[in-house]
Design a protein around this motif. Structure first.
Motif, PDB file in Angstrom:
ATOM      1  N   ASP A 133     -58.768 -91.057  45.018  1.00  0.00           N
ATOM      2  CA  ASP A 133     -59.496 -89.854  45.437  1.00  0.00           C
ATOM      3  C   ASP A 133     -60.133 -90.075  46.814  1.00  0.00           C
ATOM      4  O   ASP A 133     -61.006 -90.930  46.960  1.00  0.00           O
ATOM      5  CB  ASP A 133     -60.584 -89.548  44.385  1.00  0.00           C
ATOM      6  CG  ASP A 133     -61.251 -88.214  44.636  1.00  0.00           C
ATOM      7  OD1 ASP A 133     -61.662 -87.983  45.796  1.00  0.00           O
ATOM      8  OD2 ASP A 133     -61.354 -87.407  43.697  1.00  0.00           O
ATOM      9  N   PRO A 134     -59.728 -89.328  47.855  1.00  0.00           N
ATOM     10  CA  PRO A 134     -60.218 -89.605  49.211  1.00  0.00           C
ATOM     11  C   PRO A 134     -61.712 -89.332  49.382  1.00  0.00           C
ATOM     12  O   PRO A 134     -62.406 -90.074  50.088  1.00  0.00           O
ATOM     13  CB  PRO A 134     -59.385 -88.668  50.094  1.00  0.00           C
ATOM     14  CG  PRO A 134     -58.819 -87.633  49.180  1.00  0.00           C
ATOM     15  CD  PRO A 134     -58.737 -88.228  47.821  1.00  0.00           C
ATOM     16  N   ASP A 135     -62.242 -88.268  48.720  1.00  0.00           N
ATOM     17  CA  ASP A 135     -63.682 -87.958  48.868  1.00  0.00           C
ATOM     18  C   ASP A 135     -64.529 -89.085  48.294  1.00  0.00           C
ATOM     19  O   ASP A 135     -65.536 -89.498  48.870  1.00  0.00           O
ATOM     20  CB  ASP A 135     -64.017 -86.654  48.136  1.00  0.00           C
ATOM     21  CG  ASP A 135     -63.367 -85.460  48.812  1.00  0.00           C
ATOM     22  OD1 ASP A 135     -62.972 -85.614  49.995  1.00  0.00           O
ATOM     23  OD2 ASP A 135     -63.237 -84.409  48.156  1.00  0.00           O
ATOM     24  N   VAL A 136     -64.132 -89.555  47.124  1.00  0.00           N
ATOM     25  CA  VAL A 136     -64.878 -90.642  46.487  1.00  0.00           C
ATOM     26  C   VAL A 136     -64.819 -91.884  47.369  1.00  0.00           C
ATOM     27  O   VAL A 136     -65.844 -92.531  47.627  1.00  0.00           O
ATOM     28  CB  VAL A 136     -64.307 -90.943  45.080  1.00  0.00           C
ATOM     29  CG1 VAL A 136     -64.925 -92.206  44.511  1.00  0.00           C
ATOM     30  CG2 VAL A 136     -64.542 -89.766  44.152  1.00  0.00           C
ATOM     31  N   ALA A 137     -63.623 -92.196  47.874  1.00  0.00           N
ATOM     32  CA  ALA A 137     -63.469 -93.389  48.723  1.00  0.00           C
ATOM     33  C   ALA A 137     -64.360 -93.292  49.958  1.00  0.00           C
ATOM     34  O   ALA A 137     -65.023 -94.263  50.335  1.00  0.00           O
ATOM     35  CB  ALA A 137     -62.003 -93.548  49.121  1.00  0.00           C
ATOM     36  N   ALA A 138     -64.431 -92.088  50.566  1.00  0.00           N
ATOM     37  CA  ALA A 138     -65.250 -91.921  51.777  1.00  0.00           C
ATOM     38  C   ALA A 138     -66.724 -92.149  51.463  1.00  0.00           C
ATOM     39  O   ALA A 138     -67.436 -92.844  52.209  1.00  0.00           O
ATOM     40  CB  ALA A 138     -65.027 -90.525  52.351  1.00  0.00           C
ATOM     41  N   SER A 139     -67.217 -91.585  50.336  1.00  0.00           N
ATOM     42  CA  SER A 139     -68.635 -91.755  49.987  1.00  0.00           C
ATOM     43  C   SER A 139     -68.963 -93.210  49.695  1.00  0.00           C
ATOM     44  O   SER A 139     -70.013 -93.721  50.099  1.00  0.00           O
ATOM     45  CB  SER A 139     -68.980 -90.943  48.741  1.00  0.00           C
ATOM     46  OG  SER A 139     -68.686 -89.614  48.939  1.00  0.00           O
ATOM     47  N   VAL A 140     -68.057 -93.856  48.978  1.00  0.00           N
ATOM     48  CA  VAL A 140     -68.294 -95.259  48.626  1.00  0.00           C
ATOM     49  C   VAL A 140     -68.307 -96.115  49.895  1.00  0.00           C
ATOM     50  O   VAL A 140     -69.168 -96.991  50.059  1.00  0.00           O
ATOM     51  CB  VAL A 140     -67.230 -95.738  47.603  1.00  0.00           C
ATOM     52  CG1 VAL A 140     -67.264 -97.241  47.449  1.00  0.00           C
ATOM     53  CG2 VAL A 140     -67.458 -95.061  46.255  1.00  0.00           C
ATOM     54  N   ASP A 141     -67.379 -95.829  50.806  1.00  0.00           N
ATOM     55  CA  ASP A 141     -67.352 -96.567  52.078  1.00  0.00           C
ATOM     56  C   ASP A 141     -68.639 -96.362  52.861  1.00  0.00           C
ATOM     57  O   ASP A 141     -69.192 -97.291  53.441  1.00  0.00           O
ATOM     58  CB  ASP A 141     -66.162 -96.098  52.939  1.00  0.00           C
ATOM     59  CG  ASP A 141     -64.848 -96.650  52.390  1.00  0.00           C
ATOM     60  OD1 ASP A 141     -64.913 -97.549  51.540  1.00  0.00           O
ATOM     61  OD2 ASP A 141     -63.783 -96.162  52.808  1.00  0.00           O
ATOM     62  N   ALA A 142     -69.116 -95.089  52.865  1.00  0.00           N
ATOM     63  CA  ALA A 142     -70.342 -94.785  53.610  1.00  0.00           C
ATOM     64  C   ALA A 142     -71.516 -95.563  53.033  1.00  0.00           C
ATOM     65  O   ALA A 142     -72.355 -96.087  53.769  1.00  0.00           O
ATOM     66  CB  ALA A 142     -70.615 -93.286  53.566  1.00  0.00           C
ATOM     67  N   LEU A 143     -71.553 -95.670  51.702  1.00  0.00           N
ATOM     68  CA  LEU A 143     -72.638 -96.420  51.058  1.00  0.00           C
ATOM     69  C   LEU A 143     -72.560 -97.893  51.466  1.00  0.00           C
ATOM     70  O   LEU A 143     -73.568 -98.519  51.790  1.00  0.00           O
ATOM     71  CB  LEU A 143     -72.536 -96.285  49.537  1.00  0.00           C
ATOM     72  CG  LEU A 143     -73.650 -96.973  48.744  1.00  0.00           C
ATOM     73  CD1 LEU A 143     -74.969 -96.256  48.958  1.00  0.00           C
ATOM     74  CD2 LEU A 143     -73.330 -97.024  47.255  1.00  0.00           C
ATOM     75  N   ALA A 144     -71.337 -98.430  51.454  1.00  0.00           N
ATOM     76  CA  ALA A 144     -71.152 -99.841  51.806  1.00  0.00           C
ATOM     77  C   ALA A 144     -71.583-100.081  53.254  1.00  0.00           C
ATOM     78  O   ALA A 144     -72.264-101.071  53.554  1.00  0.00           O
ATOM     79  CB  ALA A 144     -69.692-100.240  51.612  1.00  0.00           C
TER      80      ALA A 144
END
Lengths: 150, 413
Positions: A133-144
């Motif tokens: 899921d690209p949206d989930v991946a983007a949010s998780v990356d932003a958190l990291a």
């Protein structure tokens, strides 16, 4: 362990560290420091909740069809923790050691058993369901990234 | 995907019935010591010593461990027990009655009591284990704690099977040759069931309570299997040396736990941390003493000291430390969505009561450790046991009363 599990579990650890520092400051009656650390801790936890409640959980619910299950329990525990975060913040503002210790002990246990359920059960399920899921991946990356810059 | 719901954590009445019954076995242990203290500490094989041992293991420890499993399995391992409310009734009753019958059997040498104990404990634990293994094997969760829970429940089956055979042999129902299983029963019961269960729980709660680093992966992944292998070596090789690997593993767990706690992030030192440290130090002492006792060094006294260190210093300390966290938390979690003005979890306990209990527990441990050298001290230890059990029971009942009062206040009729 996939990126979602890894990043979100790592963020739990970051929140734990901030909690421990805030509690240590309260134990030593360093109230200015305790107030700042409590604010940092609260901010980190609320940010973590926001990513879960706004991005990860809705995506998981849509993909798995499980709406009343684990994510619902996690949301209600987030609500319990928000109340305790407010109490912790208020105690640090009031330089109240006893009230801080009360809120801290309860919050710590609630937070830890909550994290355990997420890390052992829910995140692995999300890894499986939301790996692409690209949206989930983007949010998780932003958190990291946010954590790396903090 | 497995239909999983976290909501299946049982209602608080399920674990609490076990937690609140448990101190009663400590009270009985206190009474037994007051009456029979000198006989208990004459040799580990006296009827009184066996009765006391099983009041602690089959009574106090088993009750708390069962209650903790009812609570822990769904939360920590995603393993939802089949209808926990319905299951808890017979398991609780049969195990409590079975433990009492077993103690009566040992103390009075009554054949029927041994038979009743084997039946009650066999049925109660058989039913529980069947449901627990079913839930644990179906659980979607992975990780070292789930593996440890599975292995420890397997250990419970073997320990109870060996114990039941010996109980029936003592009652005259089967051949006395079964009594040769006693080392295996102790090894599997204390290490394979109790020790591995404590380890599996520790991987979760030691980092959780004190914000310590996690146990290393290599350790938590292999530890339970290593204990299993060491128990098999001990049981299979007819030589005292064969038990040394098991002792080394147990001491290794205690050292690893002390090291985790030394590196904790939390500055606060509470009674649970003190009790866990005391337990780990007791276990290390017990392993060293047991290694000597295996080779006949230390006469009758040393095995008794090992027993005191393992049971009172180790298991009872760890369990009391856990009860002081779990009982208020379970009730707080239950009340939180139901009650508006809920007292903080910490206020449900009384700090002075807990502080007195800690002192009584230390004094009791010291007294029981000295008793093998001068058995009449066992009677004094009985007084200490009654005091400590009373303080523990009073603390736990206070939490329940506070919860009841909060529920009354929060739900006006």
């Amino acid at each position: 362990m996939s990126v979602l599990s890894q990043t979100m579990s790592h963020d739990h650890g970051r929140c734990d560290a901030l909690f421990a520092d805030a509690e240590a400051a309260a134990e030593q009656a360093q109230w200015a420091r305790c107030q700042a650390l409590t604010q940092d801790f609260r901010g980190a936890v609320l940010r973590h909740f926001a990513i879960e409640e706004e991005v990860i959980f809705p995506a998981f619910e849509a993909r798995s069809g499980m709406r009343g299950g684990p994510t619902q329990v996690m949301r209600s525990e987030h609500a319990q923790m928000r109340t305790l975060l407010d109490a912790l913040d208020a105690a640090s503002q009031a330089n109240d050691n006893a009230a801080f210790a009360d809120a801290a002990e309860t919050l710590l246990l609630l937070m830890q058993q909550h994290n355990m359920k997420e890390e052992n059960i829910l995140y692995p399920m999300c890894d499986q369901a939301l790996g692409d899921d690209p949206d989930v991946a983007a949010s998780v990356d932003a958190l990291a990234e946010g954590a790396a810059n903090a | 995907m497995h239909a999983l719901s976290f909501e299946q954590a049982p209602p608080p009445s399920v674990p609490l019935r076990f937690f609140l019954t448990a101190p009663l076995f400590l009270v009985l242990a206190g009474v037994l010591l007051v009456v029979d203290g000198a006989a208990v500490f004459a040799s580990r094989w006296t009827p009184s010593a066996l009765a006391l041992t099983h009041l602690l293991t089959a009574g106090f420890m088993l009750q708390v461990m069962l209650g903790a499993l009812f609570q822990l399995m769904p939360v920590a391992a995603g393993a939802n027990l089949w209808r926990p409310r319905l299951l808890a009734w017979p398991v609780h009753l049969l195990c409590a009655v079975g433990a009492l019958a077993l103690v009566a059997g040992f103390h009075h040498g009554v054949a029927g009591a041994y038979l009743a104990a084997a039946l009650c404990l066999g049925l109660g634990l058989g039913g529980f284990v069947a449901c627990a293994l079913h839930a644990l094997l179906r659980s979607p969760a992975r990780g070292p704690s789930v593996v440890a829970l599975r292995l420890s429940v397997g250990g419970l089956v073997l320990a109870v099977a060996a114990g039941a055979s010996m109980a029936l042999a003592r009652g005259g129902f089967v051949d006395l040759a079964w009594l040769r299983l006693s080392s295996v029963h102790v090894g599997i019961g204390l290490a394979g069931w109790g020790g591995v269960l404590v380890a599996g729980t520790a991987y979760l709660v030691v980092p959780m309570f004190q914000l310590t680093p996690a146990y290393p992966d290599w350790f938590s992944r292999w530890y339970a299997w290593a204990v299993l292998a060491a128990v098999i070596v001990g049981a299979a090789v007819p030589d005292a040396w064969a038990w040394l690997p098991l002792l080394a593993l147990i001491a290794g767990f205690a050292l690893m736990t002390l090291d985790r706690q030394r590196r904790r992030r939390r500055a606060k030192v509470d009674v649970t941390l003190r009790l866990w440290r005391l337990a780990m130090l007791s276990i290390i002492g017990a392993c060293a003493a047991a290694a000597l006792a295996l080779f006949g060094i230390g006469g009758n006294a040393l095995p008794l000291m090992v027993g005191v260190l393992v049971l009172m210093g180790g298991f009872v300390s760890v369990i009391v430390g856990m009860l002081y966290k779990i009982v208020p938390f379970v009730l707080w979690l239950y009340l939180q969505p139901r009650v508006t003005k809920l007292p903080p979890m910490t206020r449900m306990l009384s700090e002075p009561l807990i502080a007195w209990h800690w002192r009584a527990h230390l004094a009791l441990l010291a007294c029981l450790l000295a008793a093998p050298l001068w058995p009449p001290l066992g009677h004094v230890g009985g007084g200490g046991m009654l005091l400590a059990a009373g303080l523990l029971g009073a603390s736990l009942l206070r939490v329940v009363q506070q919860a009841r009062a909060a529920l009354r206040r929060g739900q006006p009729l």
